[in-house]
Design a protein around this motif. Sequence first.
Motif, short mmCIF file in Angstrom:
data_model
loop_
_atom_site.label_atom_id
_atom_site.label_comp_id
_atom_site.label_asym_id
_atom_site.label_seq_id
_atom_site.Cartn_x
_atom_site.Cartn_y
_atom_site.Cartn_z
N LEU A 245 -2.51 15.47 53.25
CA LEU A 245 -1.84 14.62 52.27
C LEU A 245 -2.99 13.30 52.18
CD1 LEU A 245 1.78 14.64 53.10
CD2 LEU A 245 0.65 15.71 50.92
N ALA A 246 -3.32 12.56 53.13
CA ALA A 246 -4.23 11.55 53.18
C ALA A 246 -5.61 11.88 52.23
CB ALA A 246 -4.55 10.88 54.38
N ASP A 247 -6.10 13.14 52.72
CA ASP A 247 -7.46 13.37 52.16
C ASP A 247 -7.18 13.58 50.63
OD1 ASP A 247 -8.82 13.48 54.55
OD2 ASP A 247 -8.67 15.54 55.00
N ALA A 248 -6.02 14.31 50.21
CA ALA A 248 -5.88 14.41 48.86
C ALA A 248 -5.67 13.13 48.22
CB ALA A 248 -4.72 15.50 48.48
N ALA A 249 -4.77 12.33 48.75
CA ALA A 249 -4.56 11.17 48.12
C ALA A 249 -5.81 10.17 48.10
CB ALA A 249 -3.62 10.15 48.86
N HIS B 36 -8.76 11.27 47.67
CA HIS B 36 -9.58 11.78 46.46
C HIS B 36 -9.20 11.52 45.08
CE1 HIS B 36 -11.99 15.03 44.56
NE2 HIS B 36 -11.01 15.37 43.88
N GLU B 37 -7.83 11.71 44.87
CA GLU B 37 -7.22 11.13 43.72
C GLU B 37 -7.61 9.73 43.35
OE1 GLU B 37 -6.08 12.83 41.19
OE2 GLU B 37 -6.16 14.62 42.21
N LEU B 38 -7.41 8.68 44.38
CA LEU B 38 -7.45 7.40 44.14
C LEU B 38 -9.06 7.12 43.89
CD1 LEU B 38 -5.35 5.66 46.65
CD2 LEU B 38 -5.23 5.11 44.22
N GLU B 39 -9.95 7.83 44.58
CA GLU B 39 -11.38 7.51 44.51
C GLU B 39 -11.75 8.05 42.87
OE1 GLU B 39 -13.27 9.76 47.66
OE2 GLU B 39 -13.08 7.91 48.91
N ARG B 40 -11.07 9.06 42.33
CA ARG B 40 -11.33 9.69 41.14
C ARG B 40 -10.97 8.68 39.99
NH1 ARG B 40 -8.73 12.17 37.18
NH2 ARG B 40 -6.62 12.42 38.36
N GLY C 102 -11.23 5.50 40.45
CA GLY C 102 -12.01 4.25 40.81
C GLY C 102 -11.76 3.44 41.75
N ASP C 103 -10.84 3.70 42.67
CA ASP C 103 -10.37 2.62 43.90
C ASP C 103 -11.20 3.05 44.84
OD1 ASP C 103 -8.62 1.26 42.33
OD2 ASP C 103 -7.21 2.74 42.86
N ASP C 104 -11.72 2.11 45.83
CA ASP C 104 -11.95 2.18 47.12
C ASP C 104 -10.96 2.60 48.15
OD1 ASP C 104 -14.76 2.26 46.36
OD2 ASP C 104 -14.73 0.21 46.55
N VAL C 105 -10.82 3.37 49.02
CA VAL C 105 -9.81 3.62 49.66
C VAL C 105 -10.13 3.72 51.15
CG1 VAL C 105 -7.86 5.19 50.17
CG2 VAL C 105 -9.04 5.30 47.88
N GLY C 106 -9.12 2.96 51.95
CA GLY C 106 -9.07 2.98 53.50
C GLY C 106 -7.85 3.59 54.01
N ILE C 107 -8.17 4.45 55.04
CA ILE C 107 -6.71 5.18 55.38
C ILE C 107 -6.53 4.76 56.89
CG2 ILE C 107 -5.80 7.64 55.93
CD1 ILE C 107 -6.37 7.27 52.94
N VAL C 108 -5.44 4.53 57.06
CA VAL C 108 -5.13 4.04 58.60
C VAL C 108 -3.87 4.81 59.00
CG1 VAL C 108 -4.00 2.25 60.19
CG2 VAL C 108 -5.28 1.66 58.04
N HIS C 109 -4.36 5.61 60.03
CA HIS C 109 -3.34 6.85 60.42
C HIS C 109 -2.65 5.99 61.88
CE1 HIS C 109 -4.68 10.25 58.60
NE2 HIS C 109 -5.79 9.83 58.55
N ILE C 110 -1.09 6.27 61.68
CA ILE C 110 -0.28 5.63 62.66
C ILE C 110 0.60 6.95 63.18
CG2 ILE C 110 1.43 4.38 63.38
CD1 ILE C 110 0.78 2.68 60.83
N LEU D 148 1.24 10.09 44.14
CA LEU D 148 1.15 8.69 44.76
C LEU D 148 -0.04 7.85 44.48
CD1 LEU D 148 2.08 7.01 47.22
CD2 LEU D 148 0.39 8.29 48.52
N ALA D 149 -1.35 8.64 44.18
CA ALA D 149 -2.52 7.76 43.47
C ALA D 149 -2.21 6.90 42.33
CB ALA D 149 -3.60 8.72 43.42
#
Length: 204
Positions: free
Chosen positions: A25-29, A31-35, A37-45, A175-176
């Motif tokens: 889910l994080a990888d897909a989100a 990808h969509e946000l980058e598409r 035009g956003d830069d994305v940081g993912i924090v796993h908890i 979500l994106a």
Amino acid sequence: MNRTLAVVSAGLRLPSSTRMLADRLADAARHELERLGDDVGIVHIDVRDHSHDLVNHLLAGYPSPELGRVLDTVARADGLIAVTPTFTASYNGLFKMFFDCVDDTSLVNRPVLIAATGGTGRHSLVLEHALRPLFASLRAVVVPTGVFAAPEDWAAGDADQVPLSGRIERAAAELAREVHGRHGPVADDPYGNPTPFDRLLRGD
């Protein structure tokens, strides 16, 4: 714009199908946000890593420094992906304990994608009967598509694998769009609205 997604997974074992679903889910989100035009940081908890601190927080009323940083990460994230295994037709205890420790105003108007794993597809209603009401009570914005993954969804070559991928992509896109269309969360300044000194003297 820089965006941060917090990904909370409450799997109990390693490896964990719950964490595997969270990663997809994080990888897909991302990808969509980058598409968009956003830069994305993912924090796993991984909630299991903080289980003792969560119990101590509930008993003592304040978090350890490490748990405090984790809760602050959730409060400051632009969006949240929350994934739990299904226990007794609901989220597991660790998952609930974590969100019991999140400040009840931290997720107001925050986009949230809900997901769950379970031993049978018959448990998929956990998304609507347990997870969606939980985040509605926290006044979060839960995206329409929730994602449930049963064992057959992971089977190599199984026809059900395509619908799982489709649900992941649809939920991630929802979500994106919600995250992209919003300003980032503004953290409360604990010193921004001090109590006047005369009121402190009066004991108000």
